[in-house]
Scaffold this motif. Structure first.
Motif, PDB file in Angstrom:
ATOM      1  N   GLN A   1     -32.630  42.659 -23.519  1.00  0.00           N
ATOM      2  CA  GLN A   1     -33.238  43.561 -23.408  1.00  0.00           C
ATOM      3  C   GLN A   1     -32.068  45.423 -23.522  1.00  0.00           C
ATOM      4  OE1 GLN A   1     -35.237  41.931 -19.477  1.00  0.00           O
ATOM      5  NE2 GLN A   1     -35.496  44.234 -19.814  1.00  0.00           N
ATOM      6  N   LEU A   2     -30.675  44.953 -23.239  1.00  0.00           N
ATOM      7  CA  LEU A   2     -29.879  45.368 -23.251  1.00  0.00           C
ATOM      8  C   LEU A   2     -28.388  46.260 -24.240  1.00  0.00           C
ATOM      9  CD1 LEU A   2     -28.054  43.982 -19.911  1.00  0.00           C
ATOM     10  CD2 LEU A   2     -29.440  46.364 -19.728  1.00  0.00           C
ATOM     11  N   GLY A   3     -28.630  45.067 -25.404  1.00  0.00           N
ATOM     12  CA  GLY A   3     -27.977  45.432 -26.040  1.00  0.00           C
ATOM     13  C   GLY A   3     -26.711  45.256 -25.710  1.00  0.00           C
ATOM     14  N   GLU A   4     -25.790  45.348 -26.904  1.00  0.00           N
ATOM     15  CA  GLU A   4     -24.056  45.278 -26.374  1.00  0.00           C
ATOM     16  C   GLU A   4     -23.711  46.622 -26.132  1.00  0.00           C
ATOM     17  OE1 GLU A   4     -21.269  42.747 -28.827  1.00  0.00           O
ATOM     18  OE2 GLU A   4     -23.347  40.880 -28.832  1.00  0.00           O
ATOM     19  N   PHE A   5     -24.551  47.868 -26.349  1.00  0.00           N
ATOM     20  CA  PHE A   5     -23.695  48.254 -25.896  1.00  0.00           C
ATOM     21  C   PHE A   5     -23.889  49.278 -25.438  1.00  0.00           C
ATOM     22  CE2 PHE A   5     -25.067  49.423 -30.903  1.00  0.00           C
ATOM     23  CZ  PHE A   5     -24.057  49.276 -31.615  1.00  0.00           C
ATOM     24  N   GLY A   6     -22.299  49.280 -24.486  1.00  0.00           N
ATOM     25  CA  GLY A   6     -21.922  50.342 -23.489  1.00  0.00           C
ATOM     26  C   GLY A   6     -22.227  49.543 -22.557  1.00  0.00           C
ATOM     27  N   LEU A   7     -22.226  47.675 -22.069  1.00  0.00           N
ATOM     28  CA  LEU A   7     -22.706  46.691 -21.083  1.00  0.00           C
ATOM     29  C   LEU A   7     -21.550  46.659 -20.017  1.00  0.00           C
ATOM     30  CD1 LEU A   7     -24.363  45.285 -19.668  1.00  0.00           C
ATOM     31  CD2 LEU A   7     -23.859  43.146 -21.684  1.00  0.00           C
ATOM     32  N   ILE A   8     -20.606  47.361 -21.246  1.00  0.00           N
ATOM     33  CA  ILE A   8     -18.640  46.760 -20.175  1.00  0.00           C
ATOM     34  C   ILE A   8     -18.863  48.050 -19.596  1.00  0.00           C
ATOM     35  CG2 ILE A   8     -17.477  47.852 -22.556  1.00  0.00           C
ATOM     36  CD1 ILE A   8     -16.473  45.292 -20.043  1.00  0.00           C
ATOM     37  N   ASP A   9     -19.556  49.266 -19.752  1.00  0.00           N
ATOM     38  CA  ASP A   9     -19.423  50.551 -19.734  1.00  0.00           C
ATOM     39  C   ASP A   9     -20.304  50.222 -18.029  1.00  0.00           C
ATOM     40  OD1 ASP A   9     -17.932  52.234 -21.467  1.00  0.00           O
ATOM     41  OD2 ASP A   9     -19.213  52.410 -22.035  1.00  0.00           O
ATOM     42  N   HIS A  10     -21.578  49.823 -17.814  1.00  0.00           N
ATOM     43  CA  HIS A  10     -23.078  49.404 -17.100  1.00  0.00           C
ATOM     44  C   HIS A  10     -21.903  49.020 -16.090  1.00  0.00           C
ATOM     45  CE1 HIS A  10     -26.315  48.527 -15.318  1.00  0.00           C
ATOM     46  NE2 HIS A  10     -25.541  47.565 -14.567  1.00  0.00           N
ATOM     47  N   LEU A  11     -21.259  48.038 -16.649  1.00  0.00           N
ATOM     48  CA  LEU A  11     -20.523  46.740 -15.374  1.00  0.00           C
ATOM     49  C   LEU A  11     -19.366  47.571 -14.921  1.00  0.00           C
ATOM     50  CD1 LEU A  11     -20.951  43.634 -17.178  1.00  0.00           C
ATOM     51  CD2 LEU A  11     -22.041  44.238 -15.423  1.00  0.00           C
ATOM     52  N   THR A  12     -18.631  48.549 -14.917  1.00  0.00           N
ATOM     53  CA  THR A  12     -17.586  48.704 -14.442  1.00  0.00           C
ATOM     54  C   THR A  12     -17.803  50.497 -14.042  1.00  0.00           C
ATOM     55  OG1 THR A  12     -16.678  48.954 -17.159  1.00  0.00           O
ATOM     56  CG2 THR A  12     -15.826  47.023 -16.239  1.00  0.00           C
ATOM     57  N   LYS A  13     -19.252  50.852 -14.379  1.00  0.00           N
ATOM     58  CA  LYS A  13     -19.081  52.297 -13.700  1.00  0.00           C
ATOM     59  C   LYS A  13     -18.482  51.848 -12.673  1.00  0.00           C
ATOM     60  CE  LYS A  13     -24.389  52.442 -13.241  1.00  0.00           C
ATOM     61  NZ  LYS A  13     -25.546  52.255 -13.546  1.00  0.00           N
ATOM     62  N   HIS A  14     -18.422  52.071 -11.719  1.00  0.00           N
ATOM     63  CA  HIS A  14     -17.871  52.672  -9.856  1.00  0.00           C
ATOM     64  C   HIS A  14     -16.566  51.761  -9.832  1.00  0.00           C
ATOM     65  CE1 HIS A  14     -22.165  53.310  -9.231  1.00  0.00           C
ATOM     66  NE2 HIS A  14     -22.918  52.078  -9.756  1.00  0.00           N
ATOM     67  N   PHE A  15     -15.648  51.045 -11.336  1.00  0.00           N
ATOM     68  CA  PHE A  15     -14.466  51.268 -11.568  1.00  0.00           C
ATOM     69  C   PHE A  15     -13.596  52.134 -11.180  1.00  0.00           C
ATOM     70  CE2 PHE A  15     -14.372  46.497 -12.769  1.00  0.00           C
ATOM     71  CZ  PHE A  15     -15.601  45.521 -11.421  1.00  0.00           C
ATOM     72  N   GLY A  16     -12.155  52.328  -9.871  1.00  0.00           N
ATOM     73  CA  GLY A  16     -11.411  53.460 -10.064  1.00  0.00           C
ATOM     74  C   GLY A  16     -10.840  52.730 -10.388  1.00  0.00           C
ATOM     75  N   VAL A  17      -9.712  54.335 -10.399  1.00  0.00           N
ATOM     76  CA  VAL A  17      -8.182  54.005 -10.950  1.00  0.00           C
ATOM     77  C   VAL A  17      -7.380  54.837  -9.633  1.00  0.00           C
ATOM     78  CG1 VAL A  17      -6.796  55.642 -12.397  1.00  0.00           C
ATOM     79  CG2 VAL A  17      -8.809  54.671 -13.325  1.00  0.00           C
ATOM     80  N   SER A  18      -6.587  53.417  -9.242  1.00  0.00           N
ATOM     81  CA  SER A  18      -5.775  53.675  -8.587  1.00  0.00           C
ATOM     82  C   SER A  18      -4.431  53.554  -8.644  1.00  0.00           C
ATOM     83  CB  SER A  18      -5.761  52.655  -7.104  1.00  0.00           C
ATOM     84  OG  SER A  18      -5.479  51.051  -8.310  1.00  0.00           O
ATOM     85  N   GLN A  19      -4.363  53.036 -10.029  1.00  0.00           N
ATOM     86  CA  GLN A  19      -2.307  53.068 -10.853  1.00  0.00           C
ATOM     87  C   GLN A  19      -2.351  54.458 -11.284  1.00  0.00           C
ATOM     88  OE1 GLN A  19      -0.056  50.854 -10.257  1.00  0.00           O
ATOM     89  NE2 GLN A  19      -1.239  49.721  -8.958  1.00  0.00           N
ATOM     90  N   GLU A  20      -0.992  54.708 -10.793  1.00  0.00           N
ATOM     91  CA  GLU A  20      -0.713  56.521 -11.916  1.00  0.00           C
ATOM     92  C   GLU A  20      -0.534  56.010 -13.061  1.00  0.00           C
ATOM     93  OE1 GLU A  20       3.874  58.629 -10.723  1.00  0.00           O
ATOM     94  OE2 GLU A  20       2.543  57.943  -8.985  1.00  0.00           O
ATOM     95  N   SER A  21       0.328  54.770 -13.036  1.00  0.00           N
ATOM     96  CA  SER A  21       0.066  54.756 -14.750  1.00  0.00           C
ATOM     97  C   SER A  21      -0.720  54.411 -15.826  1.00  0.00           C
ATOM     98  CB  SER A  21       1.302  53.355 -14.775  1.00  0.00           C
ATOM     99  OG  SER A  21       0.398  52.145 -14.359  1.00  0.00           O
TER     100      SER A  21
END
Lengths: 350, 350
Positions: free
Chosen positions: B14-34
């Motif tokens: 139903q979802l297709g591949e487009f954007g699935l990785i974005d959906h699964l990781t959308k709440h992931f933050g960035v903690s590394q300065e690099s």
């Protein structure tokens, strides 16, 4: 270490997993100054000094992304590297290293993996990327290839997807649609072969299309070309899923609309002939067919004179305010909203 | 974007591949300065300034590396990150970013992937690694996870496998063998369950062992501990395949031999009890069982006083000239050549 005692067909079970990646990559050299330590420890060690680092990754699955019925393993290895390198080219950066992980079911002998890695080695040499790590293991079914690519660039040369501005020109490299039609030709030949295994296909009329499908190249030259022309693209993406889908990505992330002109689309004469033969509209193929691995980018209007007449680049449209939407302007001057379909969707229709 | 319209079970088709990785990781933050640019473009962009960069990759295949019958998806996601982070710890470096690619057959609903990524998020948070890229696609069979990890270190703190010298002390962190026995307990319970699905397992006596198998941790603390003690390890490796196999790696790459002392092996009391229950020799388990993700390293003899009595470290042997070979010195003072067997080999025996 591993010895190849039966040159014809060595089962992977004979080898075990230990050291297989070392065996497969033992002849791989190091060409990048940034590679301090390659395969052989818990991790590779790199030093990019004052450069920024680019990272991208792709997973390729047999039966989903490729069909070994017409894709030779050596070509597959080459293409797997190319599609990853292309992602780095699409940032206006230079690919420098890759890691390669491979899982195979036990129907693959060692010689098959060696073929695959011969293709990987060829691409690594062509694109000057060092193979710095990887993993080999067994799979429950089929062949799985996972590649992560690293690249480098100066901070001010990196082109993101979100930098396109109103009035920027939309430019594509090379020609488009050929890889998709190459796949159609190969699938037709596969069906003919299944009916009559003795048939000798005459593929002379399709060589360019088939090569675009089986041995695509990443546009590593574009970064150099643009640099020489003193052009900094305002945004950039590679065409893996199809032109329309990539234009929509650029527009959405940049907050702009776009007018794309049908009569500007760069099509190879062979593509036009084969589309006629298959009874498919060549514009549909050019817009929705994917896997060309050409680059799509925007430049400021004042840079037009710098690329005018350059055989590597074709201006195919221009960016408009977001409120005006994203449209294809046909030869008949009709305005049609552009939709992201991608080559999978197209494939289901044809 | 993707909307979850049927919270109970959303098919990936139903979802297709487009954007699935974005959906699964959308709440992931960035903690590394690099991390300058994370998911969302053709590639992530990183800047490690004057640090060296470490890269390692692992491919995990259902039915080969894990069994979903007793491995909950959230634990699996967590463990997949840990095994990669451990490779960076094994260079005496700090893990900073990962890419995560996942392929699943259509028996997995979206909710299963969300569970997997919840575990990945938990580990990313615990180890302060940014998820900067990835790919999601369908597989022909089962679940496939490919992770590439990046890390950073100053040039002079990186510990390779090839730096061990004669007379160096061989040190292991934590205790060993528990993850392997945890797997034995889980496999026994799976068999019991297959015979009688109503059985209620009482696993109280095995909690530590099971946790070591299902939720291992990477020793990110060791780098800090050694730094505080002013110890630079001369060589280092993590224990993924079993102590004996890793000792042999260190010895071969460093060109030394080793004496390993049976009576020094750090074993948890629960491990000893369960080995008795299963009728397996605990030394065999400690030496050949894998997946403990403890670190094995060598230090100069003069650093002994700095780690003596430290509960994190156990000196289990010392390096000898290469010509003397690699041996286990048993409690009965017998000298047995050490062989690389790894936990797969052990598994076939037991």
């Amino acid at each position: 270490m591993i010895e190849d005692k039966t040159p014809q067909r060595t089962s992977l079970a004979q080898l075990g997993e230990f050291g297989l990646i070392d065996h497969l990559t033992k002849h791989f050299g190091v060409s990048q100054e940034s590679t301090l330590k390659s395969i052989g420890d818990d991790a590779a060690v790199l030093d990019f000094k004052d450069k920024k680092i680019l990272v991208s990754t792709d997973l390729l699955i047999e039966g989903v992304h490729f069909d070994l019925a017409y894709m030779p393993l050596k070509h597959l290895g080459y293409k797997a590297v190319v599609v990853n390198v292309s992602d780095i080219c699409a940032m206006n950066a230079k690919a420098t290293q890759i890691t390669v992980s491979v899982a195979v079911s036990n129907r693959f002998p060692l010689e098959a993996l060696e073929e695959l890695f011969a293709g990987i080695a060829l691409a690594a040499d062509e694109y000057k990327v060092d193979v710095i790590g990887g993993d080999t293991t067994s799979s429950q079914k089929g062949l799985i290839i996972s590649i992560t690519v690293l690249g480098e660039a100066d901070a001010d040369e990196i082109a993101y997807r979100n930098g396109a501005k109103e009035n920027d020109l939309l430019v594509v490299t090379g020609d488009i649609g050929a890889a998709y039609m190459g796949l159609q030709v190969l699938e037709r030949e596969k069906q003919v072969f299944q009916v009559n295994p003795n048939s000798q296909p005459d593929l002379d009329a399709y060589t360019y299309l088939i090569e675009r499908q089986l041995k695509p190249e990443a546009r590593k030259d574009v970064r150099t070309l643009l640099h020489a022309l003193e052009i900094k693209p305002t945004s950039m993406i590679d065409i893996s899923d199809g032109l329309s889908s990539e234009i929509i990505h650029l527009c959405k992330q940049s907050g702009v609309g776009c007018n794309l002109y049908e009569d500007k689309l760069p099509l190879d004469p062979q593509l036009i002939n084969v589309c006629e033969e298959f009874g498919i509209d060549s514009t549909t193929v050019a817009i929705n067919g994917g896997e060309d691995y050409e680059l799509l980018f925007t430049i400021k209007m004042e840079d037009f004179d710098k690329i005018k007449g350059n055989p590597n680049f074709t201006v195919i449209g221009h960016m408009v305010p977001e409120s005006e939407g994203i449209h294809l302007i046909t030869r008949a001057d009709t305005k049609i909203p552009l939709k992201a379909r991608g080559w999978n969707a197209l494939s289901e229709e044809s």
